[in-house]
Design a protein around this motif. Structure first.
Motif, mmCIF file in Angstrom:
data_model
loop_
_atom_site.group_PDB
_atom_site.id
_atom_site.type_symbol
_atom_site.label_atom_id
_atom_site.label_comp_id
_atom_site.label_asym_id
_atom_site.label_seq_id
_atom_site.Cartn_x
_atom_site.Cartn_y
_atom_site.Cartn_z
ATOM 1 N N ASP A 271 0.844 -1.100 0.092
ATOM 2 C CA ASP A 271 -0.057 -0.008 0.093
ATOM 3 C C ASP A 271 0.846 1.246 -0.050
ATOM 4 N N ALA A 272 0.244 2.326 -0.572
ATOM 5 C CA ALA A 272 1.188 3.378 -0.928
ATOM 6 C C ALA A 272 0.212 4.500 -1.019
ATOM 7 N N LEU A 273 0.413 5.762 -1.245
ATOM 8 C CA LEU A 273 -0.322 6.959 -1.571
ATOM 9 C C LEU A 273 -0.045 7.308 -2.894
ATOM 10 N N PRO A 274 -0.903 7.959 -4.001
ATOM 11 C CA PRO A 274 -0.811 8.431 -5.061
ATOM 12 C C PRO A 274 0.220 9.346 -5.026
ATOM 13 N N GLY A 275 1.231 9.539 -5.784
ATOM 14 C CA GLY A 275 2.261 10.489 -5.948
ATOM 15 C C GLY A 275 3.272 10.335 -5.074
ATOM 16 N N GLN A 276 3.305 9.115 -4.384
ATOM 17 C CA GLN A 276 4.755 9.051 -3.461
ATOM 18 C C GLN A 276 5.695 8.727 -4.236
ATOM 19 N N ARG A 277 7.042 8.675 -3.885
ATOM 20 C CA ARG A 277 7.983 8.310 -4.464
ATOM 21 C C ARG A 277 8.541 7.007 -3.439
ATOM 22 N N LEU A 278 8.598 5.975 -4.231
ATOM 23 C CA LEU A 278 8.850 4.584 -3.446
ATOM 24 C C LEU A 278 10.305 4.236 -4.015
ATOM 25 N N ARG A 279 11.258 3.797 -2.981
ATOM 26 C CA ARG A 279 12.446 3.011 -3.406
ATOM 27 C C ARG A 279 12.107 1.540 -3.458
ATOM 28 N N LEU A 280 12.170 0.801 -4.245
ATOM 29 C CA LEU A 280 12.004 -0.762 -4.395
ATOM 30 C C LEU A 280 13.587 -1.329 -4.502
ATOM 31 N N ARG A 281 13.806 -2.181 -3.432
ATOM 32 C CA ARG A 281 15.066 -2.695 -3.416
ATOM 33 C C ARG A 281 14.869 -4.225 -3.732
ATOM 34 N N LEU A 282 15.208 -4.217 -5.157
ATOM 35 C CA LEU A 282 14.956 -5.479 -5.737
ATOM 36 C C LEU A 282 16.270 -6.429 -5.694
ATOM 37 N N ILE A 283 15.897 -8.011 -5.134
ATOM 38 C CA ILE A 283 16.924 -8.893 -4.943
ATOM 39 C C ILE A 283 16.354 -10.054 -5.657
ATOM 40 N N ASN A 284 17.423 -10.458 -6.433
ATOM 41 C CA ASN A 284 17.203 -11.722 -7.214
ATOM 42 C C ASN A 284 17.755 -12.982 -6.294
ATOM 43 N N ALA A 285 17.034 -13.620 -5.517
ATOM 44 C CA ALA A 285 17.301 -14.688 -5.034
ATOM 45 C C ALA A 285 17.184 -16.234 -5.601
ATOM 46 N N GLY A 286 17.033 -15.988 -6.772
ATOM 47 C CA GLY A 286 16.575 -17.379 -7.551
ATOM 48 C C GLY A 286 18.238 -18.065 -7.888
ATOM 49 N N SER A 287 17.842 -19.352 -7.959
ATOM 50 C CA SER A 287 19.058 -20.134 -8.414
ATOM 51 C C SER A 287 19.337 -20.563 -9.640
ATOM 52 N N ASP A 288 18.244 -20.183 -10.821
ATOM 53 C CA ASP A 288 18.630 -20.695 -12.198
ATOM 54 C C ASP A 288 17.913 -19.552 -13.083
ATOM 55 N N THR A 289 17.393 -18.545 -12.539
ATOM 56 C CA THR A 289 16.514 -17.616 -13.360
ATOM 57 C C THR A 289 16.772 -16.340 -13.186
ATOM 58 N N ALA A 290 16.937 -15.700 -14.034
ATOM 59 C CA ALA A 290 17.167 -14.279 -14.006
ATOM 60 C C ALA A 290 15.748 -13.365 -14.554
ATOM 61 N N PHE A 291 15.433 -12.318 -13.952
ATOM 62 C CA PHE A 291 14.310 -11.968 -13.940
ATOM 63 C C PHE A 291 14.074 -10.405 -14.545
ATOM 64 N N ARG A 292 13.232 -10.311 -15.370
ATOM 65 C CA ARG A 292 12.882 -9.142 -16.083
ATOM 66 C C ARG A 292 11.760 -8.354 -15.040
ATOM 67 N N VAL A 293 11.767 -7.264 -14.783
ATOM 68 C CA VAL A 293 10.875 -6.545 -13.698
ATOM 69 C C VAL A 293 10.572 -5.139 -14.138
ATOM 70 N N ALA A 294 9.230 -5.107 -14.149
ATOM 71 C CA ALA A 294 8.482 -4.094 -14.285
ATOM 72 C C ALA A 294 7.162 -3.831 -13.769
#
Ligand code: C2O
Ligand code: CU
Length: 510
Positions: A271-294
């Protein structure tokens, strides 16, 4: 029922004993925390270098480097983490697995840069384990690599890791024993810099994973099957392929992809508020998969990778290999938006929702257009000036030639699996250049322990990183300053490639 999770099924003639790699690794070095045997460097077949004494994992050089990191009056952030058996609900799918504190991902640990981190790991698993603090420039004997920097933590025993935190950023931790990482044993570690609050309203940690444990075969069985079924060398036979990754996308078929421990039909709602600026810290903990995030209907501005700042770069999606982290800023609109982690070159993906207002939840299989927009990769990023390692003539260059074995399921560096590896010798104070030369048809996210290197792209300086995707037939240049003495594992962060041999050691010698 034992459903096969192995992607390809081509005859191979290499049938190692299951214990072969583990056993060999024990032979490589005598564990003990205080040092390693000098024979380590000479025991390798074909080793012709003069006898040089390796810096011990807990030796005086390591102590001195740790003292240099310590801040006067530093406080201690203390935690306890319990790896053990767990039954976990992934969102309507319940699995028996191994996890930290019974949850997937494991507990978020946070501390401030300059603090001492102290984590007691009480092992309730049936097997020995360890904890590796991925990406941190820490003292070598706390790096968590059994056989190289410590003895394994036996079942029912515990160990306290204690080290000072030199750099802020997005990190994570996981075991460095066998295929344990491909169970539920992974968790985020965020190191804050109180003097630099950051220009955002809220932050969220987003941990991505490929999941199969408890669904038919466990990761050890998958590795055994890969070994007994061998692999095809050309990536032919209808293998999934990815343009972004330049070829093969992986060896293993996963039934689920998780975002923060949830499958796409039961996503986490942020949950967030419209117009807020979020920092997303993305971590790939997978073992055999690269992820494309959007994130549907949004651009993403990359600000950090592997903990270190980059000149902000805005795109539609971002590619993250196993072990890598990417921090993005996003200013959220009004509604419910899908944060999708597409399993690059595979079928499927993970989902979380960012909700700032009314709106229907999107379909679990939604594929926002941003996924096929401008995809940000390592080649787009450049370190900020304050962390850029200026180009100096390397005192020493090591090539790491990455190949698939010619015989069965083997992955090699410089033609050798880890049990026969020739260590990459360096001396403290040197400017070291590593050249990752990929001569295989698959990408390898190459990770160096204990250092953050400067990527040199073909068109100039790239970001500072500890894990970098090396695409098929590509060479990636990584420069580092040898300022953290010890014995540092260097390997492919595809856990199956690592276990099949694609590991070596950056070895400080005296
Ligand atoms: Cu996450 Cu040896 O690494
Ligand atoms: Cu690999």
């Amino acid at each position: 029922m034992r459903e096969s999770h192995v992607r390809r099924r081509v005859g191979g003639s290499y049938h190692p004993e299951p214990s072969e790699l583990r056993l060999s690794r024990r032979q490589v070095l005598v564990a003990g925390g205080t040092g390693i045997a000098a024979t380590a460097l000479t025991a390798c077949a074909g080793q012709t270098a003069p006898l040089l004494r390796p810096v011990g994992a807990g030796g005086p050089e390591v102590e001195a480097a740790e003292r240099a990191r310590q801040v006067a009056g530093a406080t201690t952030a203390s935690f306890t983490v319990n790896p053990g058996l767990a039954t976990v609900d992934l969102g309507g799918v319940t699995v028996d697995t191994w996890a930290y504190d019974g949850v997937v991902p494991g507990p978020l640990l946070t501390a401030d840069v300059g603090q001492t981190l102290e984590v007691t790991v009480a092992n309730s698993l049936p097997d020995p384990t360890s904890v590796h603090w991925h990406g941190l420039a820490l003292r070598n004997d706390m790096d968590g690599v059994p056989g190289l920097t410590q003895s394994p933590i036996a079942a029912r025993e515990s160990m306290t890791y204690r080290f000072s935190l030199a750099h802020p950023g997005t990190y994570w931790f996981h075991p460095h024993v066998g295929t344990q990482l491909d169970r539920g044993l992974y968790a985020p570690l965020i190191i804050n810099d109180p003097s630099e609050p950051g220009a955002y309203d809220a932050e969220h940690v987003i941990v991505l994973d490929d999941w199969l444990d408890g669904t038919g075969e466990n990761p050890d069985q998958v590795l055994d099957r890969l070994r007994s079924e061998g692999m095809d060398m050309g990536g032919m036979g209808g293998s999934p392929a990815s343009e972004e990754l330049g070829g093969d996308a992986g060896d293993v078929v996963y039934p689920y992809y998780l975002v923060n421990g949830r499958i796409g039909t039961a996503p986490q709602i942020i949950d967030a508020l419209p117009g807020q600026r979020l920092r997303l810290r993305l971590i790939n903990a997978g073992s055999d998969t690269a992820f494309r995030v959007a994130l549907g209907d949004h651009h993403l501005t990359v600000t950090h990778t592997d903990g270190f700042p980059v000149q902000p770069f805005t795109g539609d999606a971002v590619l993250i290999g196993m072990g890598e982290r990417v921090d993005v800023l996003v200013t959220v609109g009004d509604g419910v938006f899908p944060l999708v982690s597409l399993a690059e070159g595979k079928d499927g993906g993970g989902l979380a929702l960012i909700r700032t207002g009314a709106g229907a939840a999107p379909d679990p299989d939604i594929r926002p257009l941003e996924l096929v927009g401008r995809v940000v990769t390592v080649r787009d990023l450049r370190a900020t000036d304050d962390v850029l390692l200026p180009e100096r003539r390397p005192d020493r260059t090591h090539d790491l030639v990455l190949e698939g074995g010619m015989d069965g399921y083997q992955w090699t560096i410089n033609g050798r699996t880890f049990d026969r590896a020739e260590f990459l010798q360096i001396r403290a104070g040197e400017n070291v250049r590593l050249r990752f030369v990929n001569r295989s048809m698959m990408f390898h996210p190459m990770h160096v322990h204990g250092h953050t290197f400067q990527v040199r792209n073909s068109d100039g300086d790239g970001p500072r990183k500890d894990t970098v995707i090396v695409r098929p037939m590509e060479t990636v240049v990584a420069d580092l300053v040898a300022d953290n003495p010890g014995q540092w594992l260097t390997h492919c962060h595809n856990i199956y490639h690592g276990e099949a041999g694609m590991m070596t050691t950056l070895s400080y010698v005296l």
